[in-house]
Design an enzyme around this catalytic site. Structure first.
Site, PDB file in Angstrom:
ATOM      1  N   SER A 259       0.853  -1.184   0.000  1.00  0.00           N
ATOM      2  CA  SER A 259       0.000   0.000   0.000  1.00  0.00           C
ATOM      3  C   SER A 259       0.882   1.225   0.000  1.00  0.00           C
ATOM      4  CB  SER A 259      -0.932   0.000   1.213  1.00  0.00           C
ATOM      5  OG  SER A 259      -0.323   0.667   2.280  1.00  0.00           O
ATOM      6  N   LYS A 260       0.269   2.359  -0.435  1.00  0.00           N
ATOM      7  CA  LYS A 260       1.120   3.550  -0.558  1.00  0.00           C
ATOM      8  C   LYS A 260       1.289   4.277   0.770  1.00  0.00           C
ATOM      9  CE  LYS A 260      -2.774   5.853  -2.782  1.00  0.00           C
ATOM     10  NZ  LYS A 260      -3.316   6.227  -4.054  1.00  0.00           N
ATOM     11  N   ARG A 261       0.683   3.724   1.812  1.00  0.00           N
ATOM     12  CA  ARG A 261       0.740   4.417   3.091  1.00  0.00           C
ATOM     13  C   ARG A 261       2.154   4.517   3.657  1.00  0.00           C
ATOM     14  NH1 ARG A 261      -4.780   2.498   5.122  1.00  0.00           N
ATOM     15  NH2 ARG A 261      -5.688   3.761   3.495  1.00  0.00           N
TER      16      ARG A 261
END
Ligand code: GLU
Length: 510
Positions: A259-261
């Site tokens: 995820s881009k988190r």
């Protein structure tokens, strides 16, 4: 005609999962001679992040999977930005209100919070659904007059879909096959927010219908929304598109999905292009900046969740279009492996000899060095197996062109004594007397040196020529750089050793 869409939200950079969704949409559209559409789902203003849209455009361009229609490309179903389609959504929500498929809910955040807490204390999860809606603050519990009064008093409200319980929904997904959902388990999702804006569910369904989307191809995280979307299509009296939910891309360290988190903390790249984090201004390099070829990146990505069958792994975009099918897309999550990504780049690199040569030529020209193409080709042939990226070529081949700029620190210190110096002196004379300076001949001559000395002297010569104990076959380096230059480099090393022995001076280079 097949019409598919890639519908990213501009909430940051695209990552591997997002761009793979775009790719599968593209492949499917092209295979069926259909249209690939780009729609920007920017209904959630709070989550909007500047430059996300240009990032999307640039990524699609870099991957050479550009849309036929949509945001930035134009088309008959304009506008392709959801933020510009507010009136359309309001028009349809009114239709749903007229038909009684949706209702006004006036519950305040505090009221809902209280409910959630009550349920939590009883060990239950609160869900705004058919079981409880008749006890909440909504239009289902009001007379027409009460509702009229409430609306005219300016009370804030949302609009929810009224799910009819007791139904078994038989759904079909191109990848997962038959899926059954019972409406009893669904909650009355919000379709219109209190600020008058449509939620993702409403906007997405309306747009897919109005833009004549035939196949909805998206990430697995949207699978739980499929039943709601089907009910919405039905409530609006529309036929449903065909759905395909793509498997998640998982990290191969067992830490869940990509995820881009946490993009800043990951030790492998997940972004196609460089991204500047707005808050911290940190620059995260993407595959492009790291030196991956777009064709290799796309090839790698295509196989991350799709298996064409057989052993073939290298596919051009044209071939991907030809072979792609949803029957061979995996149902379960797929593991991303950076080593495999590098392997893909290597396969493409091997075929790009001309590009590598011109890269090398430019590198050399900047140093005012000019070499025959023949010589450069020989160098390339010698080192190509050692590199995965074009930019690695210099690191692995500089010693064919220039003498070492510095010597590896530890080994240099190890050899800084008189014995090495005399050994080098002796064998330098030996080397200078060899008449035929070819690798073949040198190899034969060196065989005559006793084994113990041979090993040491070869190490020292390599160190003199390369500045390190790495590099190609020593005899080939000798032949390539020539006798005169080889001896000059041995002299240089000897000078350094002498300086160190007599003056104790050696600068540490890192
Ligand atoms: N806007 C959604 C996203 O960014 C798209 C979901 C869909 O394709 O329906 O993931």
């Amino acid at each position: 005609m097949v019409r598919v869409r890639f519908a990213p939200s501009p909430t940051g950079p695209l990552h591997l999962g997002g761009i793979r969704t775009a790719l599968y949409n593209y492949l499917f559209a092209k295979k069926h001679k259909g249209k690939f559409i780009l729609r920007i789902e920017d209904t959630d203003k709070k989550r909007w992040i500047p430059h996300s849209e240009s990032y999307i455009f640039e990524t699609l361009k870099w991957c050479q999977i550009e849309p036929d229609e949509g945001a930035g490309y134009g088309g008959d179903y304009y506008p392709y930005y959801q933020s510009k389609r507010g009136d359309i959504y309001r028009f349809y929500i009114n239709k749903l209100l007229d038909k009684g498929h949706v209702y006004y809910a006036f519950d305040t955040d505090q009221e809902l919070h209280k409910k959630r807490k009550e349920y939590h204390n009883m060990g239950l999860t609160f869900s705004y659904n058919y079981k409880i809606r008749m006890h909440l603050n909504n239009s289902l519990n009001m007379t027409k007059k009460q509702l009229y009064m409430k609306l005219h008093s300016g009370s804030s409200y949302v609009i929810r879909l009224k799910i009819t319980p007791g139904e078994k929904l038989n759904m079909h997904d191109m990848i997962r096959g038959k899926i059954v959902v019972y409406t009893d388990n669904l909650d009355d999702k919000i379709l219109l927010k209190s600020n008058g804006g449509a939620t993702y569910h409403l906007a997405n369904t309306i747009d897919d219908h109005l833009m004549k989307i035939t196949h909805v191809i998206r990430g697995e995280e949207w699978l739980p929304s499929m039943s709601l979307h089907l009910l919405l299509y039905r409530a609006l009296g529309w036929s449903t598109p065909i759905f395909a939910h793509l498997p998640l891309i998982l990290r191969n360290d067992g830490k869940g999905k990509i995820s881009k988190r946490n993009v800043e903390k990951l030790d492998f790249p997940i972004l196609p292009l460089q991204w500047k984090v707005p808050d911290t201004k940190t620059i995260i390099p993407g595959y492009r900046e790291l030196g991956y070829f777009p064709e290799a990146f796309v090839n790698m990505l295509a196989l991350l969740g799709w298996n064409p069958g057989g052993n073939k792994e290298i596919f051009s975009l044209k071939e991907l279009i030809h072979f792609f099918s949803f029957e061979r897309v995996h149902k379960s999550g797929v593991y991303f492996n950076i080593k495999k990504a590098n392997w893909f780049n290597k396969q493409y690199l091997n075929k790009k000899q001309e590009e590598i040569l011109s890269y090398l030529q430019i590198k050399l020209q900047k140093r005012f060095l000019f070499y025959e193409k023949n010589y450069l080709s020989k160098v390339l042939h010698l080192i190509i197996d050692r590199i995965y990226f074009i930019h690695e070529i210099w690191k692995h081949s500089f010693y064919f062109f220039i003498s070492p700029i510095y010597y590896e620190y530890n080994f240099f210190h190890q050899i800084c004594h008189k014995k090495t110096f005399y050994l080098l002196e002796h064998y330098k004379i030996f080397l200078s007397k060899i008449p035929i300076f070819t690798s073949l001949h040198l190899r034969l001559i060196f065989k005559k040196i006793d084994k113990a000395n041979r090993r040491i002297i070869m190490q020292l010569f390599r160190f003199a020529l390369v500045g390190d104990l790495k590099g190609c076959d020593l005899f080939i380096i000798f032949e390539m750089v020539g006798k005169e230059e080889s001896i000059r480099r041995i002299d240089n090393l000897m000078k350094k050793i002498r300086k160190k022995i007599f003056h104790g001076f050696f600068e540490k280079r890192t």
